[in-house]
Motif scaffolding. Structure first.
Motif, mmCIF file in Angstrom:
data_model
loop_
_atom_site.group_PDB
_atom_site.id
_atom_site.type_symbol
_atom_site.label_atom_id
_atom_site.label_comp_id
_atom_site.label_asym_id
_atom_site.label_seq_id
_atom_site.Cartn_x
_atom_site.Cartn_y
_atom_site.Cartn_z
ATOM 1 N N ILE A 54 -3.388 -0.030 -9.533
ATOM 2 C CA ILE A 54 -2.630 -0.221 -8.301
ATOM 3 C C ILE A 54 -2.077 1.146 -7.873
ATOM 4 O O ILE A 54 -1.376 1.798 -8.627
ATOM 5 C CB ILE A 54 -1.477 -1.239 -8.500
ATOM 6 C CG1 ILE A 54 -2.056 -2.616 -8.830
ATOM 7 C CG2 ILE A 54 -0.602 -1.299 -7.257
ATOM 8 C CD1 ILE A 54 -1.023 -3.656 -9.222
ATOM 9 N N PRO A 55 -2.427 1.572 -6.655
ATOM 10 C CA PRO A 55 -1.964 2.896 -6.206
ATOM 11 C C PRO A 55 -0.460 2.938 -6.023
ATOM 12 O O PRO A 55 0.157 1.953 -5.651
ATOM 13 C CB PRO A 55 -2.696 3.116 -4.878
ATOM 14 C CG PRO A 55 -3.296 1.837 -4.505
ATOM 15 C CD PRO A 55 -3.246 0.905 -5.666
ATOM 16 N N ARG A 56 0.097 4.096 -6.299
ATOM 17 C CA ARG A 56 1.553 4.286 -6.164
ATOM 18 C C ARG A 56 1.810 5.383 -5.184
ATOM 19 O O ARG A 56 1.877 6.457 -5.262
ATOM 20 C CB ARG A 56 2.174 4.606 -7.511
ATOM 21 C CG ARG A 56 1.974 3.469 -8.476
ATOM 22 C CD ARG A 56 2.567 3.779 -9.815
ATOM 23 N NE ARG A 56 2.263 2.688 -10.713
ATOM 24 C CZ ARG A 56 2.945 2.403 -11.762
ATOM 25 N NH1 ARG A 56 3.981 3.114 -12.076
ATOM 26 N NH2 ARG A 56 2.623 1.404 -12.528
ATOM 27 N N PRO B 31 7.588 5.014 2.885
ATOM 28 C CA PRO B 31 8.701 5.458 3.745
ATOM 29 C C PRO B 31 9.573 4.304 4.243
ATOM 30 O O PRO B 31 10.792 4.450 4.344
ATOM 31 C CB PRO B 31 7.995 6.158 4.913
ATOM 32 C CG PRO B 31 6.675 6.587 4.364
ATOM 33 C CD PRO B 31 6.291 5.510 3.374
ATOM 34 N N ASP B 32 8.965 3.150 4.526
ATOM 35 C CA ASP B 32 9.753 1.998 4.975
ATOM 36 C C ASP B 32 10.648 1.476 3.858
ATOM 37 O O ASP B 32 11.807 1.125 4.083
ATOM 38 C CB ASP B 32 8.847 0.875 5.485
ATOM 39 C CG ASP B 32 8.192 1.221 6.808
ATOM 40 O OD1 ASP B 32 8.732 2.074 7.543
ATOM 41 O OD2 ASP B 32 7.132 0.640 7.106
ATOM 42 N N VAL B 33 10.128 1.421 2.641
ATOM 43 C CA VAL B 33 10.925 0.957 1.501
ATOM 44 C C VAL B 33 12.031 1.959 1.188
ATOM 45 O O VAL B 33 13.178 1.583 0.916
ATOM 46 C CB VAL B 33 10.036 0.688 0.274
ATOM 47 C CG1 VAL B 33 10.869 0.357 -0.950
ATOM 48 C CG2 VAL B 33 9.056 -0.442 0.569
ATOM 49 N N GLU C 160 0.862 -1.176 0.000
ATOM 50 C CA GLU C 160 0.000 0.000 0.000
ATOM 51 C C GLU C 160 0.902 1.232 0.000
ATOM 52 O O GLU C 160 2.057 1.162 0.436
ATOM 53 C CB GLU C 160 -0.929 -0.016 1.210
ATOM 54 C CG GLU C 160 -0.215 0.000 2.550
ATOM 55 C CD GLU C 160 -1.164 -0.153 3.711
ATOM 56 O OE1 GLU C 160 -2.238 0.483 3.695
ATOM 57 O OE2 GLU C 160 -0.831 -0.894 4.641
ATOM 58 N N PRO C 161 0.430 2.350 -0.498
ATOM 59 C CA PRO C 161 1.279 3.553 -0.567
ATOM 60 C C PRO C 161 1.892 3.965 0.773
ATOM 61 O O PRO C 161 2.985 4.533 0.795
ATOM 62 C CB PRO C 161 0.333 4.623 -1.111
ATOM 63 C CG PRO C 161 -0.651 3.852 -1.925
ATOM 64 C CD PRO C 161 -0.864 2.567 -1.159
ATOM 65 N N ASP C 162 1.231 3.661 1.887
ATOM 66 C CA ASP C 162 1.778 4.013 3.207
ATOM 67 C C ASP C 162 3.098 3.300 3.509
ATOM 68 O O ASP C 162 3.808 3.682 4.441
ATOM 69 C CB ASP C 162 0.777 3.679 4.314
ATOM 70 C CG ASP C 162 -0.438 4.585 4.312
ATOM 71 O OD1 ASP C 162 -0.413 5.603 3.595
ATOM 72 O OD2 ASP C 162 -1.411 4.272 5.022
#
Length: 167
Positions: free
Chosen positions: A165-167, A125-127, A120-122
């Protein structure tokens, strides 16, 4: 054979979504699937559990792809497809391989997509933190950020939703 292809979302821009299927052309690359080695490694798992293990390995490989490809949307993706067995070969065991890893040895054009899993877009930041830790060559930070990213579940998308698919 059903395989799980580690991917980046920008790679899905080449998918041809039609009325009855979404088709993607694959080139030789590392992929993941249910191998004899994976089955031997997980003798108490049923078919679904072994498939899930191969899928998780593909998700981890997607994270590695993203770390090496700045400029791509920072979200993991795994594309599930079925390809002919003769187009695959096992990858030898080693420190840099998993027991589910296979090599797609030849181009496979116009493969129907079964489904796509994506962050999911959220999760961005972790990626992105994984990318930063990899670039800084900080092993402790890398382990921590990889754990945060892989603790997230990937969302499931039907083949018909590839373009949404959301980005």
């Amino acid at each position: 054979m059903r395989i799980y292809v580690p991917a980046t979302l920008d790679e899905l821009d080449t998918v041809d979504v039609g009325r009855t299927s979404a088709r993607w052309s694959l080139t030789p690359r590392p992929v993941h699937g249910v191998t004899r080695a994976l089955i031997a490694e997980l003798p108490d798992e049923d078919t679904e559990g072994v498939e899930y293990a191969a899928f998780l390995d593909a998700a981890a490989a997607s994270l590695a792809l993203l770390a090496a490809r700045p400029g791509t949307p920072p979200l993991r993706a795994v594309v599930t497809v079925e390809v002919p067995d003769h187009a695959l070969e096992p990858v030898g065991t080693g420190a840099d391989t998993t027991s589910s890893e296979l090599r797609l040895t030849e181009p496979v054009p116009d493969v129907p997509i079964v489904c796509v899993h994506a962050d999911e877009p959220d999760a961005a930041p972790d990626v992105t933190a994984v990318r930063s830790a990899a670039e800084a060559d900080d092993d402790a930070a890398l382990a921590d950020t990889v754990q945060r990213a892989t603790d997230r579940d990937l969302l499931w998308y039907d083949w018909s939703e590839v373009g949404a698919i959301p980005r």
